[in-house]
Each structure stands twice: as C-alpha cells, then as structure tokens.
Design a protein around this motif. Structure first.
Motif, PDB file in Angstrom:
ATOM      1  N   GLU A   1      -7.143   7.236  -1.532  1.00 33.43           N
ATOM      2  CA  GLU A   1      -8.586   7.482  -0.611  1.00 33.43           C
ATOM      3  C   GLU A   1      -8.563   6.649   0.522  1.00 33.43           C
ATOM      4  O   GLU A   1      -9.052   7.364   1.479  1.00 33.43           O
ATOM      5  CB  GLU A   1      -9.613   6.662  -1.753  1.00 33.43           C
ATOM      6  CG  GLU A   1     -10.959   6.933  -1.457  1.00 33.43           C
ATOM      7  CD  GLU A   1     -11.916   6.140  -1.980  1.00 33.43           C
ATOM      8  OE1 GLU A   1     -11.732   5.100  -2.174  1.00 33.43           O
ATOM      9  OE2 GLU A   1     -13.036   6.583  -2.320  1.00 33.43           O
ATOM     10  N   ASN A   2      -7.897   5.639   0.858  1.00 35.26           N
ATOM     11  CA  ASN A   2      -7.725   5.040   2.253  1.00 35.26           C
ATOM     12  C   ASN A   2      -6.956   5.952   3.041  1.00 35.26           C
ATOM     13  O   ASN A   2      -7.575   6.012   4.282  1.00 35.26           O
ATOM     14  CB  ASN A   2      -7.439   3.793   2.005  1.00 35.26           C
ATOM     15  CG  ASN A   2      -8.153   2.329   1.528  1.00 35.26           C
ATOM     16  OD1 ASN A   2      -9.321   2.951   1.299  1.00 35.26           O
ATOM     17  ND2 ASN A   2      -7.611   1.310   1.362  1.00 35.26           N
ATOM     18  N   GLY A   3      -5.964   6.351   2.595  1.00 41.53           N
ATOM     19  CA  GLY A   3      -5.368   7.245   3.385  1.00 41.53           C
ATOM     20  C   GLY A   3      -6.154   8.438   3.965  1.00 41.53           C
ATOM     21  O   GLY A   3      -5.597   8.873   5.014  1.00 41.53           O
TER      22      GLY A   3
ATOM     23  N   ILE B   1      -9.459   8.509   4.076  1.00 41.17           N
ATOM     24  CA  ILE B   1     -10.597   8.104   4.849  1.00 41.17           C
ATOM     25  C   ILE B   1     -10.186   7.664   6.332  1.00 41.17           C
ATOM     26  O   ILE B   1     -10.657   7.998   7.225  1.00 41.17           O
ATOM     27  CB  ILE B   1     -11.403   6.900   4.056  1.00 41.17           C
ATOM     28  CG1 ILE B   1     -11.970   7.564   2.984  1.00 41.17           C
ATOM     29  CG2 ILE B   1     -12.354   6.329   4.904  1.00 41.17           C
ATOM     30  CD1 ILE B   1     -12.559   6.528   1.949  1.00 41.17           C
ATOM     31  N   TYR B   2      -9.116   6.864   6.283  1.00 42.19           N
ATOM     32  CA  TYR B   2      -8.645   6.239   7.761  1.00 42.19           C
ATOM     33  C   TYR B   2      -7.755   7.063   8.319  1.00 42.19           C
ATOM     34  O   TYR B   2      -6.619   6.723   8.646  1.00 42.19           O
ATOM     35  CB  TYR B   2      -8.165   4.609   7.368  1.00 42.19           C
ATOM     36  CG  TYR B   2      -9.232   4.030   6.834  1.00 42.19           C
ATOM     37  CD1 TYR B   2     -10.492   3.548   7.490  1.00 42.19           C
ATOM     38  CD2 TYR B   2      -8.980   3.594   5.504  1.00 42.19           C
ATOM     39  CE1 TYR B   2     -11.408   2.724   6.946  1.00 42.19           C
ATOM     40  CE2 TYR B   2      -9.996   2.651   4.773  1.00 42.19           C
ATOM     41  CZ  TYR B   2     -11.350   2.343   5.539  1.00 42.19           C
ATOM     42  OH  TYR B   2     -12.312   1.675   4.900  1.00 42.19           O
ATOM     43  N   ASN B   3      -8.056   8.274   8.414  1.00 41.74           N
ATOM     44  CA  ASN B   3      -7.080   9.395   8.782  1.00 41.74           C
ATOM     45  C   ASN B   3      -7.779  10.181  10.087  1.00 41.74           C
ATOM     46  O   ASN B   3      -8.980  10.050  10.158  1.00 41.74           O
ATOM     47  CB  ASN B   3      -6.638  10.196   7.737  1.00 41.74           C
ATOM     48  CG  ASN B   3      -5.137  10.929   7.959  1.00 41.74           C
ATOM     49  OD1 ASN B   3      -4.624  11.126   9.113  1.00 41.74           O
ATOM     50  ND2 ASN B   3      -4.447  10.847   6.723  1.00 41.74           N
TER      51      ASN B   3
ATOM     52  N   ARG C   1     -15.436   1.542  11.326  1.00 41.96           N
ATOM     53  CA  ARG C   1     -14.807   2.459  10.788  1.00 41.96           C
ATOM     54  C   ARG C   1     -14.919   2.594   9.323  1.00 41.96           C
ATOM     55  O   ARG C   1     -15.076   3.716   8.816  1.00 41.96           O
ATOM     56  CB  ARG C   1     -13.192   1.614  10.690  1.00 41.96           C
ATOM     57  CG  ARG C   1     -12.405   1.716  11.727  1.00 41.96           C
ATOM     58  CD  ARG C   1     -11.108   1.399  11.121  1.00 41.96           C
ATOM     59  NE  ARG C   1      -9.977   1.285  11.952  1.00 41.96           N
ATOM     60  CZ  ARG C   1      -8.809   1.310  11.557  1.00 41.96           C
ATOM     61  NH1 ARG C   1      -8.303   0.783  10.307  1.00 41.96           N
ATOM     62  NH2 ARG C   1      -7.550   1.418  12.408  1.00 41.96           N
ATOM     63  N   ASN C   2     -15.594   1.707   8.684  1.00 38.62           N
ATOM     64  CA  ASN C   2     -16.020   1.790   7.253  1.00 38.62           C
ATOM     65  C   ASN C   2     -17.455   2.568   7.124  1.00 38.62           C
ATOM     66  O   ASN C   2     -17.961   2.650   6.116  1.00 38.62           O
ATOM     67  CB  ASN C   2     -16.189   0.355   6.575  1.00 38.62           C
ATOM     68  CG  ASN C   2     -14.806  -0.114   6.809  1.00 38.62           C
ATOM     69  OD1 ASN C   2     -14.430  -0.048   7.853  1.00 38.62           O
ATOM     70  ND2 ASN C   2     -14.262  -0.526   5.793  1.00 38.62           N
ATOM     71  N   SER C   3     -18.327   2.244   8.099  1.00 39.54           N
ATOM     72  CA  SER C   3     -19.680   2.609   7.958  1.00 39.54           C
ATOM     73  C   SER C   3     -19.752   4.176   7.355  1.00 39.54           C
ATOM     74  O   SER C   3     -20.805   4.418   6.640  1.00 39.54           O
ATOM     75  CB  SER C   3     -20.496   2.256   9.172  1.00 39.54           C
ATOM     76  OG  SER C   3     -19.987   3.187  10.206  1.00 39.54           O
TER      77      SER C   3
ATOM     78  N   GLY D   1     -11.468  -2.524  -1.882  1.00 37.83           N
ATOM     79  CA  GLY D   1     -10.344  -1.570  -2.405  1.00 37.83           C
ATOM     80  C   GLY D   1      -8.981  -2.050  -2.340  1.00 37.83           C
ATOM     81  O   GLY D   1      -8.483  -1.951  -3.417  1.00 37.83           O
ATOM     82  N   LEU D   2      -8.576  -2.753  -1.343  1.00 40.94           N
ATOM     83  CA  LEU D   2      -7.271  -3.083  -1.222  1.00 40.94           C
ATOM     84  C   LEU D   2      -6.867  -4.430  -1.956  1.00 40.94           C
ATOM     85  O   LEU D   2      -5.756  -4.597  -2.357  1.00 40.94           O
ATOM     86  CB  LEU D   2      -6.646  -3.386   0.320  1.00 40.94           C
ATOM     87  CG  LEU D   2      -6.175  -2.077   0.956  1.00 40.94           C
ATOM     88  CD1 LEU D   2      -5.792  -2.265   2.589  1.00 40.94           C
ATOM     89  CD2 LEU D   2      -5.310  -1.127   0.270  1.00 40.94           C
ATOM     90  N   SER D   3      -7.757  -5.270  -2.235  1.00 41.30           N
ATOM     91  CA  SER D   3      -7.761  -6.410  -2.929  1.00 41.30           C
ATOM     92  C   SER D   3      -7.651  -6.155  -4.397  1.00 41.30           C
ATOM     93  O   SER D   3      -6.605  -6.653  -5.076  1.00 41.30           O
ATOM     94  CB  SER D   3      -8.984  -7.539  -2.946  1.00 41.30           C
ATOM     95  OG  SER D   3     -10.053  -6.916  -3.088  1.00 41.30           O
TER      96      SER D   3
HETATM   97  P1  ADP Z   1     -12.754  -0.605   2.121  1.00 40.64           P
HETATM   98  O1  ADP Z   1     -13.242  -0.428   0.743  1.00 40.64           O
HETATM   99  O2  ADP Z   1     -13.660  -1.014   3.023  1.00 40.64           O
HETATM  100  O3  ADP Z   1     -11.965   0.655   2.569  1.00 40.64           O
HETATM  101  P2  ADP Z   1     -10.239  -1.869   1.717  1.00 40.64           P
HETATM  102  O4  ADP Z   1      -9.933  -3.245   1.065  1.00 40.64           O
HETATM  103  O5  ADP Z   1      -9.659  -0.589   0.882  1.00 40.64           O
HETATM  104  O6  ADP Z   1     -11.690  -1.777   2.154  1.00 40.64           O
HETATM  105  O7  ADP Z   1      -9.657  -1.823   3.128  1.00 40.64           O
HETATM  106  C1  ADP Z   1      -9.727  -2.971   4.015  1.00 40.64           C
HETATM  107  C2  ADP Z   1      -9.638  -2.487   5.338  1.00 40.64           C
HETATM  108  O8  ADP Z   1      -8.229  -1.748   5.464  1.00 40.64           O
HETATM  109  C3  ADP Z   1     -10.454  -1.301   5.909  1.00 40.64           C
HETATM  110  O9  ADP Z   1     -11.526  -1.980   6.598  1.00 40.64           O
HETATM  111  C4  ADP Z   1      -9.427  -0.493   6.705  1.00 40.64           C
HETATM  112  O10 ADP Z   1      -9.935  -0.613   8.173  1.00 40.64           O
HETATM  113  C5  ADP Z   1      -8.074  -0.855   6.510  1.00 40.64           C
HETATM  114  N1  ADP Z   1      -7.511   0.231   5.802  1.00 40.64           N
HETATM  115  C6  ADP Z   1      -7.058   0.325   4.754  1.00 40.64           C
HETATM  116  N2  ADP Z   1      -6.196   1.424   4.487  1.00 40.64           N
HETATM  117  C7  ADP Z   1      -5.898   1.785   5.498  1.00 40.64           C
HETATM  118  C8  ADP Z   1      -5.022   2.952   6.127  1.00 40.64           C
HETATM  119  N3  ADP Z   1      -4.372   3.686   5.141  1.00 40.64           N
HETATM  120  N4  ADP Z   1      -5.154   3.028   7.235  1.00 40.64           N
HETATM  121  C9  ADP Z   1      -5.761   2.571   8.067  1.00 40.64           C
HETATM  122  N5  ADP Z   1      -6.637   1.516   7.732  1.00 40.64           N
HETATM  123  C10 ADP Z   1      -6.644   1.150   6.762  1.00 40.64           C
END
Ligand code: ADP
Length: 415
Positions: free
Chosen positions: A315-317, A319-321, A368-370, A378-380
């Motif tokens: 999902e992050n991949g 969104i942050y693309n 970025r997240n807004s 997510g990452l924790s």
């Molecule tokens: P969120 O739920 O806000 O996405 P995460 O813990 O998943 O929180 O991610 C923390 C931060 O790491 C995010 O604010 C984002 O900017 C960055 N991030 C996470 N995954 C990626 C990714 N694949 N590419 C770029 N930035 C990322």
C-alpha cells in the motif's frame, strides 16, 4: 639395770616399733585405696566431661553448618536479586555488597578494606553519606540518582539487632534501576499523547462540518457536498486509526497467544493483497508485479500478521509513488530463511529517515500523507510483525528514485 630389765626394755621397744610400723602400714594402705578411688572418680568425671564436650562440639558443628547453609542461601538470594544491596556500619564502612550493588556503584571488593571514600565514584559516596545520615537519624529515606542516562532509586533503612530491638547495627541501602520503567512510562505517555492528537484532528473537523450542516437550509449544493465529503473522509481516517491501533495491540500480545499457525500460502496472500489494492493502484496508474519463487509449505506463521506486513508495504509502495510507477513483490527461500522484497520506483526517502519511519506515528512530510490520511503507524505494524516472526527488515531508498524493503525470516524460528 639387770639383764632381764634390758631384755624387757628391748621387747617393749620392739613391740612399739612393730605397732608403729603397723600403724604406718595401715595408714599407707588406707591412703593408697583413697587415692585409687579418687583417681577412678576423676577418670569417670573426665570421661563424662569428654562425652559432654563431644555432644557440645557436635551441636556447635550443627549450628555452624546450618548458619553456613543459611548464609549461602541468603547470598544466593542477594546475588539473584535485580536490586543492588549494600550493608553499611554506623561509620559508613561497608560490610556487604551484592554483585548488582557493586555493578551499580562501580566498586569492587577492595571497598571492604579501604578506610576512606577518596577516589570512589560519586554514586558510591552519595549512598554511603545517606547511609550514615540514616544511621544517625534512625529514619529511612529514599532518593533518586541519575548517572550516564540511567535513573536509580535508593532506599536506606536502619537495620536493628534481632534480640536487642533498640540496638541499631547499621543501614541497608536498596538500589533499584528505574531506567527501563521510566522509559516505558515515557513511551506510554508519548503514545497516549500521540493517539489523542491523532484523534483530535479528525474529530474537530467532523464536529465543525456537522455544525455547518446544521444550517442545511442556508447551504448551497456545493457546500453541502463538501461538508459530507470531509465528514466521510475524516470518519474513514478515524476508522483506519482505530483498526491500526487494534492491529498494534494484537501484535503486542505475547507470542504464546498465536493460535492459527499453519503454512502461509505466500502466492495466495500476494494475490489477495493485489486484488484488494487494485482500485487504489488503478487510480494512480501503478502496476503491481510479483515474482514468487518460494517452495510451497515453507513458512509456518500467523497468516494474518504476514498479510498485514505485506499489505502495508505494498500500500505504501502505491501511495508514495508517482503516476505510472510500479510496485514489485518478490519472494524466495534457501534452507534457513525466506526472503521477501517489496520494491517501488516512487518518491523514495533520505537516508536519515530510514530508521525513523518504523517509529510509531512518524511521518515524513505531513503533506505527503494528507492525501491518503496516513497515521504513521503502518510501518511500525510491519516492524512488529517482522519481529514477531523473529525476522529482520532492511531498507534501501533514494529520494525520487524509489524504495526497496527486504525482509528475512528464519524458517525454523517461526512462533
Ligand atoms: P503512514 O500510515 O502515514 O503511511 P507509515 O508508517 O506507513 O505511515 O510510513 C511512515 C512514513 O514513511 C510515511 O510518512 C511516508 O512518508 C514514508 N514511506 C513509507 N513507505 C514509503 C515508500 N515506499 N516510499 C516512500 N516513502 C515511504
């Protein structure tokens, strides 16, 4: 004197001698027997004393043995204790220091032979000074000491004689390392503050827009639509936050509570995730690719945790693309580990962010997240799930080039 007289005198003298000798003989015999009786009596007494001595010796031996046992027992208790224990005489001279106490106070056994505190570390001197004060006042006291980023709590208590209650023998100082407790407390406070903050923003927005909607009649179509959109978006954000907090707390529980451990169908999980996220990926024109080379039935784990871990990374991949980017999931295994890689060619991040992004509530730039309402959790969740599987996660990422997360999980250590 006639001859007869002389003979009579001689006979008398002889008789006198004989009776004298007999008397002496009787006396000597008497003395001999009395001495013999005396000697026998003394010998008997000596034998009795010897027997009594042996009994007493045995008794003392038993007492010493049980005292030694008790001392050994107490010593093991003091050695096994997580607290430092110091026993000090009225003069401040130490009589006992357990292993932890010596470690905390940075002293060795030589303190028992030294006359003054010169050259000793501040902490040790402070404890001894407080012990002397406690002895003088006969009042227990507690104080905190901070040193090299650690916090200790020290309680000094007067120690009294067991039999003579009023006689104070010295002072015992009990030292507790509060560092981890304090850190846990700080982490808990920070977590509560973060959660409250995360809840407050969407709730304030919802409350504000609901108030606006109360003036329904005065609002045009455009404004009504906007209010409902914001309420719907913020409600979803709240829902997501609650779900993520629940996921975190589930992962926080002890591993012994993992029940449904079975082989993870890795290909199946990846397909399910791609299917769930296809809408989001299509919206952003991101292609989802997979290359799964793991052998079947290789990873035994909690499938739900595995799913969450991979879902958040994919999902992050997305969104942050950037538009028309890709997210690629590959997996393979050797005899000892399974490896999973999630790679994208999106926004990437600076090296100084690489470890911080795994912290709870950490986000890079808020704007970025807004757009998608990320909470920084997510990452924790990914990190906890990986740790739960005794695995490791690493990241290679470069700004504007993309990110690559690699996870390795030992095959035999799956809980
Ligand atoms: P969120 O739920 O806000 O996405 P995460 O813990 O998943 O929180 O991610 C923390 C931060 O790491 C995010 O604010 C984002 O900017 C960055 N991030 C996470 N995954 C990626 C990714 N694949 N590419 C770029 N930035 C990322």
């Amino acid at each position: 004197m006639t001859k007869v007289d002389t003979i009579i005198l001689l006979v008398l003298l002889l008789a006198l001698n004989i009776s004298l000798i007999s008397f002496l003989l009787v006396l000597m015999i008497n003395m001999y027997f009395r001495n013999r009786r005396e000697i026998q009596k003394r010998k008997k007494r000596e034998a009795e004393l010897e027997a009594e001595l042996k009994i007493r010796e045995k008794r003392i031996g038993d007492i010493v043995k049980s005292d030694n046992e008790r001392f050994n027992y107490l010593n093991s208790v003091f050695t096994a204790m997580a607290n430092g224990i110091v026993l000090v005489k009225s003069t401040g001279k130490p009589v006992f220091l357990n292993h932890v106490g010596r470690k905390f106070l940075k002293v060795d056994k030589s303190v028992f032979f030294e006359k003054n505190l010169a050259g000793k570390k501040d902490f040790y001197r402070r404890v001894i000074r407080h012990c002397i004060k406690t002895y003088d006042t006969r009042q227990a006291e507690t104080f905190d000491h901070q040193e090299e980023g650690k916090t200790y709590r020290i309680t000094c208590i007067p120690v009294y004689d067991r039999y003579e209650r009023k006689r104070c023998l010295g002072v015992m100082a009990d030292i507790t390392d509060l560092t981890s407790l304090k850190q846990m407390e700080e982490a808990r406070q920070e977590f509560v503050a973060n959660v409250s903050h995360e809840f407050r923003t969407p709730m304030t927005l919802i409350a504000g827009y609901v108030e606006t909607l109360a003036m329904w009649e005065d609002l045009d179509r455009e404004n009504k639509k906007k209010c409902l959109e914001v309420i719907s978006y913020e409600t979803k954000r709240l829902e997501r936050l609650v779900q993520e907090l629940l996921d975190l707390s589930r992962l926080d529980q002890s591993p012994g509570q993992d029940k449904n451990l079975s082989y993870v169908d890795i290909k199946g999980v990846v397909n399910k995730i791609f299917w769930s996220l296809s809408g989001l990926a299509d919206e952003r024109q991101i292609s989802l690719e997979s290359d799964i080379k793991t052998k079947p039935d290789v990873l035994k784990s909690n499938e739900q945790f595995f799913y969450q871990m991979l879902f958040n990374l994919v999902e992050n991949g997305i969104i942050y693309n950037r538009e028309k980017g890709y997210v690629r999931v590959s997996a393979w295994n050797d005899d000892s580990h399974i490896y999973i890689k999630v790679k994208d060619n999106g926004l990437g991040m600076n090296e100084n962010e690489h470890t911080r992004i795994f912290e709870r509530f950490y986000r890079i730039e808020k704007d970025r997240n807004s757009k998608h309402g990320g909470n920084g959790i997510g990452l924790s969740i990914v990190d906890m799930a990986v740790r739960r599987m005794d695995g490791k996660i690493s990241l290679e990422s470069e700004i504007q080039k993309g990110s690559e997360f690699t996870i390795s999980i030992p095959l035999q250590a799956i809980k």
